[in-house]
Motif scaffolding. Sequence first.
Motif, PDB file in Angstrom:
ATOM      1  N   CYS A  87       1.053   3.706  -9.058  1.00  0.00           N
ATOM      2  CA  CYS A  87       0.893   2.695  -8.009  1.00  0.00           C
ATOM      3  C   CYS A  87       0.211   1.450  -8.571  1.00  0.00           C
ATOM      4  CB  CYS A  87       0.082   3.253  -6.844  1.00  0.00           C
ATOM      5  SG  CYS A  87       0.956   4.521  -5.901  1.00  0.00           S
ATOM      6  N   MET A  88      -0.815   1.646  -9.347  1.00  0.00           N
ATOM      7  CA  MET A  88      -1.522   0.521  -9.952  1.00  0.00           C
ATOM      8  C   MET A  88      -0.633  -0.194 -10.974  1.00  0.00           C
ATOM      9  SD  MET A  88      -5.276   2.278 -10.327  1.00  0.00           S
ATOM     10  CE  MET A  88      -6.132   0.849 -10.938  1.00  0.00           C
ATOM     11  N   ARG A  89       0.134   0.578 -11.745  1.00  0.00           N
ATOM     12  CA  ARG A  89       1.006   0.016 -12.776  1.00  0.00           C
ATOM     13  C   ARG A  89       2.051  -0.931 -12.190  1.00  0.00           C
ATOM     14  NH1 ARG A  89       5.833   1.579 -13.974  1.00  0.00           N
ATOM     15  NH2 ARG A  89       5.607   3.604 -12.992  1.00  0.00           N
ATOM     16  N   VAL A  90       2.599  -0.605 -11.019  1.00  0.00           N
ATOM     17  CA  VAL A  90       3.637  -1.447 -10.412  1.00  0.00           C
ATOM     18  C   VAL A  90       3.050  -2.533  -9.509  1.00  0.00           C
ATOM     19  CG1 VAL A  90       5.420   0.322 -10.579  1.00  0.00           C
ATOM     20  CG2 VAL A  90       4.092   0.115  -8.467  1.00  0.00           C
ATOM     21  N   GLY A  91       1.716  -2.622  -9.463  1.00  0.00           N
ATOM     22  CA  GLY A  91       1.071  -3.715  -8.746  1.00  0.00           C
ATOM     23  C   GLY A  91       0.802  -3.489  -7.275  1.00  0.00           C
ATOM     24  N   MET A  92       0.726  -2.225  -6.866  1.00  0.00           N
ATOM     25  CA  MET A  92       0.361  -1.964  -5.471  1.00  0.00           C
ATOM     26  C   MET A  92      -1.108  -2.281  -5.284  1.00  0.00           C
ATOM     27  SD  MET A  92       2.463   1.392  -4.358  1.00  0.00           S
ATOM     28  CE  MET A  92       4.244   1.398  -4.358  1.00  0.00           C
ATOM     29  N   ASP A  93      -1.460  -2.614  -4.057  1.00  0.00           N
ATOM     30  CA  ASP A  93      -2.833  -3.014  -3.750  1.00  0.00           C
ATOM     31  C   ASP A  93      -3.698  -1.856  -3.285  1.00  0.00           C
ATOM     32  OD1 ASP A  93      -2.484  -5.979  -4.095  1.00  0.00           O
ATOM     33  OD2 ASP A  93      -0.948  -5.589  -2.579  1.00  0.00           O
ATOM     34  N   VAL A 150       0.839  -1.188   0.000  1.00  0.00           N
ATOM     35  CA  VAL A 150       0.000   0.000   0.000  1.00  0.00           C
ATOM     36  C   VAL A 150       0.878   1.244   0.000  1.00  0.00           C
ATOM     37  CG1 VAL A 150      -1.789   1.258   1.242  1.00  0.00           C
ATOM     38  CG2 VAL A 150      -1.784  -1.237   1.262  1.00  0.00           C
ATOM     39  N   ALA A 151       0.606   2.144  -0.923  1.00  0.00           N
ATOM     40  CA  ALA A 151       1.348   3.399  -1.018  1.00  0.00           C
ATOM     41  C   ALA A 151       0.828   4.394   0.003  1.00  0.00           C
ATOM     42  CB  ALA A 151       1.201   3.976  -2.416  1.00  0.00           C
TER      43      ALA A 151
END
Length: 113
Positions: free
Chosen positions: A78-84, A64-65
């Motif tokens: 954040c979504m591009r690198v796979g963060m939840d 989580v960022a």
Amino acid sequence: MVTKGLLVHLGCDVATVSSIDECLHVVSQEHKVLFMDVCMPDGFEAAVRLHEKFTKHHERPLIVALTGNTDKVTKENCMRVGMDGVILKPVSVDKMRSVLSDLLEHRVLFGAM
């Protein structure tokens, strides 16, 4: 340190790290959630490398960022690198309690930004 204090107040066991290498060395399957300040150098790279370390989604902690940036680009990165999920700073105890509950129940949180 503020986030650590909030998590400890909520009864969480907390470990802090100061580099990608330290993070990759310390993080294991036993960790449930990893909060990452994406304003720190290499924050996005750390997420990518965690995905490489844990090849199966159910084995890795939720990533989580934490950010003060409200722009669309930050969320997309954040979504591009796979963060939840993404949480905007500053974070209150009530918001952190809600976020943790949602994360652990649904394993994703992108409505916070």
